[in-house]
Design an enzyme around this catalytic site. Structure first.
Site, mmCIF file in Angstrom:
data_model
loop_
_atom_site.group_PDB
_atom_site.id
_atom_site.type_symbol
_atom_site.label_atom_id
_atom_site.label_comp_id
_atom_site.label_asym_id
_atom_site.label_seq_id
_atom_site.Cartn_x
_atom_site.Cartn_y
_atom_site.Cartn_z
ATOM 1 N N ASP A 1 42.529 43.711 30.644
ATOM 2 C CA ASP A 1 43.390 44.210 32.159
ATOM 3 C C ASP A 1 42.490 45.418 32.827
ATOM 4 O O ASP A 1 41.562 45.753 32.158
ATOM 5 C CB ASP A 1 44.789 44.562 31.687
ATOM 6 C CG ASP A 1 45.749 44.749 32.821
ATOM 7 O OD1 ASP A 1 45.253 44.223 33.897
ATOM 8 O OD2 ASP A 1 46.478 45.588 32.847
ATOM 9 N N GLU B 1 38.995 45.018 37.234
ATOM 10 C CA GLU B 1 38.619 44.671 38.444
ATOM 11 C C GLU B 1 37.157 45.650 38.726
ATOM 12 O O GLU B 1 36.310 44.948 39.304
ATOM 13 C CB GLU B 1 39.285 45.013 39.523
ATOM 14 C CG GLU B 1 40.604 44.216 39.553
ATOM 15 C CD GLU B 1 41.734 44.161 38.235
ATOM 16 O OE1 GLU B 1 41.681 45.253 37.630
ATOM 17 O OE2 GLU B 1 42.075 43.309 38.119
ATOM 18 N N ASP C 1 50.163 41.552 38.868
ATOM 19 C CA ASP C 1 51.454 41.988 39.035
ATOM 20 C C ASP C 1 52.420 41.581 40.017
ATOM 21 O O ASP C 1 52.555 42.171 41.223
ATOM 22 C CB ASP C 1 51.284 43.474 39.183
ATOM 23 C CG ASP C 1 50.789 44.082 38.026
ATOM 24 O OD1 ASP C 1 50.665 43.504 36.903
ATOM 25 O OD2 ASP C 1 50.264 45.226 37.947
HETATM 26 C C1 GLC Z 1 48.862 46.368 34.786
HETATM 27 C C2 GLC Z 1 48.877 45.079 34.323
HETATM 28 C C3 GLC Z 1 50.188 44.576 33.702
HETATM 29 C C4 GLC Z 1 50.374 45.679 32.498
HETATM 30 C C5 GLC Z 1 50.358 47.119 32.885
HETATM 31 C C6 GLC Z 1 50.403 48.228 31.717
HETATM 32 O O1 GLC Z 1 49.703 46.752 35.696
HETATM 33 O O2 GLC Z 1 48.705 44.120 35.287
HETATM 34 O O3 GLC Z 1 50.332 43.330 33.224
HETATM 35 O O4 GLC Z 1 51.774 45.333 31.851
HETATM 36 O O5 GLC Z 1 49.003 47.205 33.605
HETATM 37 O O6 GLC Z 1 49.163 47.874 30.906
#
Ligand code: GLC
Length: 814
Positions: free
Chosen positions: A404, A407, A481
Site C-alpha cells: 500500500d 504511489e 479508498d
Molecule cells: C490506505 C489504504 C487502506 C488502508 C489504510 C491504512 O488508506 O488504501 O486500504 O487500510 O491506508 O493502512
C-alpha cells in the site's frame, strides 16, 4: 532599497509556451539500424520497430542516436518480422503480413492502414515545447468508443473524458471528475465500428489522454521523457487485449487460496481479535481464506516488525490460523521509519538503498511511521534487498503481502516524493518526475520476486494499490479508498472491466466500501456483486461501522454466506478463467462489448458484466430496489435462479428481491461447479459438476468447455502437472451426445471418483442415456452411476465413473 529582484522576469508576465511548440517538419531520409527504421525529419526523428506483424513501436527522438531500451513494462519480444518498405515521392510505406504503416513525407504524420489500404488511425505530427511536454493528436470519427486506461472513474466508454496518469493517493477519490488515481496504465483502446486498435504510450512520467477537448481528434501526450508509442492492431477488441498482454505480460496463476474470500479491516488490532474473527468465520460456516493485518500489527508502523504487545506470538497465531485453513496477509508500505535503532533503516542507510536528492542527501518524507526514507526500487540490488527482507514474514508461514501507499503516497502538499528526488535506475539516473508511475510496480515486483524465492515452490500472492503497465505480472490490484456509497459500488463495475481490458484481470474494490458507513442492505448487495469479481475482499476503515458479514443481523449474514458460498461453489469455473487470463491475457470479468462488439446496446453498458463468456451478472446497486432492467445480448439466456428462458437482443425487467442478484447463463454455455468448501485450496474433494445450459436435440446445438485443474499451490503446472478436461456436446434430430477426454499428461489426478453432468433446461425430455441405468436422484447423490430426470427443476443429471481416458454418452429424446 530593492535589489535586482525588482526586475525579475516573472514581474513582466510569463513566456507564452504555446507559441514555442515545435513539430518534426518534413521527412528528409531513411536509415536502417538493425530492426529499427530511422526516419529522419527536419527537427526530430522517429525510430520504427515492428515487434510483431500487428504491433509497431514509434519512438520520437532528437539527435543522432536513439535509445531503444524500454521500461520494465515491456517484455523482451522474440522473433523477427518481415517488413516490406516502399518509398514514393510523397510517402514511405512499411508493410507486414497484417498492417501497413504509412509516413506522409511532407507532414511527418503516420497512418496505420489495413492491407486493403483502409486507414485504421492517423497520428498527426508529434509536437513538443521547451518544457519537455510532447503530444500528438489522432483522428476521432463520430462512431468512436474508448476503453482501457486501467483504473479510472466514470462509465465504461471513455469518449468525452480526459485523464491524467500520475499515481495519486487522493482520499475520497472515486468521483467522476478525478483524473488521476493510484494506477497508471497508458493504454487506450479505440473502437471504431467493428474495428479496434490500441495505443500504448510507454512513459512512466505524467501522461495525458484527452478524448474531450479537441473536437474531431483526441490527444495523447506526456509531460517528461520520450514519446514512445506502440500501435496495437485489432481488428477485434480481444485481439488488442491479447496483443497488449503479450507485450506487457500476463498474470501468473495465483495460488487458489488467493481467489477465495478475503476479510480485512483497518485494523484488526491484536492477535486475540484475529483469532476470534477466524473462529467466527468457521463457526458460522462462511467460507474465508484470508485475514489481513493492516498497519496496527507493526511496532510503531515499522515494516518487518510485529508489535510485541498486540501480537506477542505471531508464529503461534499463524499456526492456529493454518489449522483452520486461514492465511494472513500483512500490509507492507514502502516508507521505512527514520530511526537510528531500527535495523531495516540502519541497513538501508549503510548499504545505500534509499532514494536521495541529487546533492546526496537521503530524501525523507512523512507517512504512518513519521519521518521515513524510501527504498529506490529502480535499482535491482535494492529490490533484491527488499525482497530478501520478506524472510521475516515467510519464516512465519506468510505467503501473501499487501503493498500500500506505493504511489508513493506522502503526507505533504504534492502527496508524493519530490519531483527532483533521484532514482539510480541501474546506472541511468533519472528524476522521480520521470519515473513516478513505476515506483509502486517496482515495489510489487521486488516483493513478488522475493517471496517466490522463499516459499519452497509455493505460488506467492501480492496485492498492490499502485501500478503501471505490466503490474499484472506481479500483483493483484484493489481499487483503493472507495466509500460505502451505492455510487461507488456501481462505479466498481466499469472500473474493473476497463482494468481487465488493460491487462489487469485480477482486480476488485473494497467490498462494502472502505470509508463512510455501510448498511446491511449495501453490504448484502455489494457482496452479491463482489462474489463474482476476480479479487474479493471486504475492507473498511477505522471509525466506520463494522462490516464483517455478521455485523448487520441474520438476514444480511445469510445473504452474504449464500453468495460467498456461491463463489466457492463456482471455484472450478473461476479458477479456469484465471488460467485463461494467464494463458491468453483475456479478462475474467468482462464487459459485454468484449463478447458482443457489434451490438450497439453494449458499447457503454456499465452496470452488467460477464464472468467469462456465458455467465451474465446484473447486480442491484441502488437501495430499496427489487427490480432492475437487464440487457440480454443475442442468444437465449436462462435465468440462473428460476430456469426461465429469455430471448436475447432486448431488455427485460428482472425481479430481484434482496436475496436475489439477477444472473443468466447463455443457452449453450457450460459452467463447472465444485463442492462448497470453507477454504478454496482444501484438497479433500475435487468433485465437479459440468452444467450444460439449454441443450437442444437439433443439429445446430453445439457446446464445448475446457476445465483446467492443478494442485492450486505449486508451480508444478509449468512442468505439465495439470489436467485439462475437454467436453463436447452435440445435438442432432433425436439425441444429444456428450463426449469428454482428458489431457493430463499423466501427472495431475483430481481427487474424485465420479464425474457429474447436468443438462439444465434442455429443450426436450430425456428418455434414456446410453450405457447408464435410470436411478433416483438420491441414488445419484449417494455416488451411484446412472441418470435421473428432475421434472420440477427441468434438469437431467448424469453421473459416471471419472476415468482417465474420458467417456461418451448419448441421450435419447422422449
Ligand atoms: C490506505 C489504504 C487502506 C488502508 C489504510 C491504512 O488508506 O488504501 O486500504 O487500510 O491506508 O493502512
Amino acid at each position: 532599497m530593492e535589489g535586482s529582484a525588482a526586475i525579475r522576469p516573472d514581474k513582466f508576465g510569463v513566456t507564452d509556451v504555446q507559441a514555442l511548440w515545435k513539430t518534426v517538419g518534413a521527412f528528409i531520409g531513411l536509415q536502417q539500424d538493425g530492426d529499427a527504421y530511422i526516419c529522419r525529419g527536419e527537427k526530430a526523428n522517429a525510430a520504427i520497430v515492428f515487434l510483431t506483424d500487428d504491433v509497431v513501436r514509434i519512438k520520437l527522438f532528437h539527435g543522432d542516436q536513439v535509445d531503444l531500451s524500454t521500461t520494465v513494462a515491456v517484455l523482451p519480444q522474440v522473433g523477427s518480422v518481415q517488413v516490406i518498405t516502399e518509398e514514393k515521392d510523397d510517402s514511405l510505406r512499411f508493410r507486414t503480413s497484417a498492417v501497413q504503416l504509412v509516413l506522409d513525407k511532407r507532414t511527418f504524420s503516420f497512418s496505420l492502414e489495413d492491407l486493403a489500404g483502409r486507414v485504421i488511425t492517423r497520428q498527426n505530427q508529434v509536437s513538443w515545447n521547451p518544457r519537455g511536454e510532447i503530444q500528438a493528436s489522432y483522428v476521432m470519427p463520430e462512431d468512436s468508443h474508448f476503453y482501457g486506461l486501467g483504473e479510472k472513474t466514470s462509465f465504461l466508454d471513455k469518449r468525452g473524458e480526459r485523464y491524467t496518469n500520475w499515481n495519486t493517493d487522493v482520499y475520497a477519490p472515486h468521483v467522476p471528475e478525478i483524473e488521476a488515481l493510484y494506477e497508471s496504465i497508458p493504454l487506450l483502446i479505440h473502437m471504431l465500428g467493428e474495428y479496434s486498435y490500441g495505443l500504448f504510450l510507454d512513459n512512466p512520467g505524467r501522461t495525458e489522454f484527452d478524448m474531450r477537448t479537441h473536437g474531431e481528434a483526441f490527444t495523447v501526450g506526456c509531460g517528461t521523457g520520450a514519446y514512445d508509442l506502440y500501435f496495437i492492431n485489432g481488428p477485434h477488441l480481444k485481439d488488442v487485449v491479447s496483443r497488449y498482454t503479450a507485450l506487457t505480460g500476463r498474470i501468473e496463476l495465483p495460488p487458489k487460496w488467493a481467489i477465495g474470500y478475503h476479510q480485512s479491516r483497518y485494523s484488526y488490532m491484536d492477535q486475540q481479535e484475529v483469532l476470534e474473527l477466524a473462529r467466527t468465520f468457521r463457526a458460522k460456516q462462511i467460507p474465508c481464506d484470508v485475514i489481513y493485518l493492516d498497519i496496527h500489527y507493526m511496532d510503531e508502523y515499522r515494516v518487518f516488525t510485529f508489535d510485541p504487545v498486540r501480537f506477542p506470538d505471531p508464529k503461534g497465531m499463524m499456526e492456529e490460523l493454518k489449522s483452520m485453513g486461514i492465511r494472513i496477509i500483512p500490509i507492507v508500505d514502502p516508507g521505512v521509519k527514520k530511526d537510528a535503532k531500527y535495523s531495516v533503516y540502519q541497513e538501508g542507510v549503510r548499504e545505500n538503498h534509499f532514494v536521495r536528492k541529487l546533492e546526496g542527501d537521503i530524501f525523507f518524507g512523512e507517512v504512518w511511521p513519521g519521518i521515513s526514507a524510501f527504498p529506490d526500487f529502480t535499482e535491482d540490488r535494492t529490490s533484491a534487498w527488499w525482497g530478501g527482507l520478506h524472510r521475516y514474514y515467510t519464516e512465519l508461514g506468510i505467503e501473501g503481502i499487501w503493498n500500500d501507499m506505493n504511489e508513493p503516497a506522502l503526507f505533504n502538499e504534492s502527496k508524493t516524493m519530490d519531483l527532483d528526488a533521484m532514482h539510480g535506475n541501474n546506472g541511468k539516473p533519472l528524476t522521480h518526475e520521470e519515473l513516478h508511475n513505476l515506483y509502486g510496480m517496482l515495489m510489487s515486483k521486488a516483493t513478488y520476486e522475493g517471496l517466490t524465492g522463499q516459499l519452497d515452490g509455493h505460488r506467492p500472492f501480492v496485492l498492490t494499490r499502485a501500478g503501471y503497465a505490466g503490474i499484472q505480472r506481479y500483483a493483484a490490484v484493489w481499487t483503493g479508498d472507495n466509500r460505502s456509497f451505492w455510487e461507488h459500488m456501481a462505479l466498481a463495475m466499469p472500473m474493473v472491466m476497463n482494468m481487465g481490458l488493460s491487462g489487469i484481470p485480477f482486480a476488485g474494490p473494497d467490498i462494502g466500501g472502505f470509508a463512510h458507513h455501510a448498511s446491511g442492505e449495501l453490504l448484502a448487495r455489494w457482496t452479491q456483486m463482489g462474489a463474482f469479481f476476480p479479487y474479493c475482499r471486504n475492507h473498511s476503515a477505522m471509525g466506520t461501522v463494522r462490516q464483517e458479514p455478521w455485523s448487520f443481523g441474520e438476514k444480511t449474514e445469510e445473504i452474504v454466506r449464500e453468495y460467498i458460498g456461491l463463489r466457492y461453489r463456482f471455484m472450478p469455473h473461476l479458477y479456469n478463467l484465471f488460467q485463461v487470463a494467464a494463458k491468453q491475457g483475456l479478462p475474467i470479468l468482462r464487459p459485454l462489448v468484449l463478447e458482443y462488439p457489434t451490438d450497439p446496446n453494449v458499447s457503454n453498458l456499465s452496470d452488467q458484466f460477464l464472468l467469462g463468456e456465458d455467465l451474465l451478472i446484473a447486480p442491484v446497486y441502488r437501495p430499496d430496489t427489487d427490480h432492475r432492467v437487464v440487457y440480454l445480448p443475442a442468444g437465449t439466456w436462462i435465468d440462473y435462479w428460476t430456469g426461465e428462458a429469455h430471448e436475447g437482443g432486448r431488455h427485460i425487467l428482472a425481479h430481484a428481491p434482496i436475496e436475489i442478484m439477477p444472473m443468466y447463463v447463455r443457452a449453450g454455455g457450460i459452467l463447472a461447479e465444485g463442492t462448497l468448501k470453507q477454504s478454496a485450496d482444501d484438497p479433500a474433494n475435487d468433485a465437479v459438476t459440468l452444467h450444460i445450459y439449454g441443450a437442444a436435440a437439433s443439429a445446430d446445438f453445439k457446446a464445448s468447455y475446457s476445465l483446467y485443474e492443478d494442485d492450486g499451490v505449486s508451480f508444478d503446472y509449468r512442468q505439465g502437472t495439470c489436467s485439462e478436461l475437454s467436453l463436447n456436446v452435440e445435438g442432432n434430430a433425436d439425441t444429444v451426445q456428450l463426449s469428454w477426454s482428458y489431457d493430463r499428461q499423466g501427472k495431475y489426478q483430481p481427487a474424485r471418483e465420479q464425474l457429474r453432468f447436468t443438462l439444465r433446461q434442455p429443450s426436450f425430455v430425456p428418455s434414456g442415456v446410453s450405457g447408464l441405468n435410470h436411478r433416483s436422484i438420491d441414488e445419484l447423490m449417494a455416488g451411484e452411476a446412472g441418470w435421473a430426470w428432475d421434472e420440477a427443476c427441468q434438469e437431467l443429471l448424469i453421473q459416471v465413473a471419472d476415468q482417465a481416458d474420458g467417456g461418451k454418452v448419448s441421450i435419447t429424446v422422449a
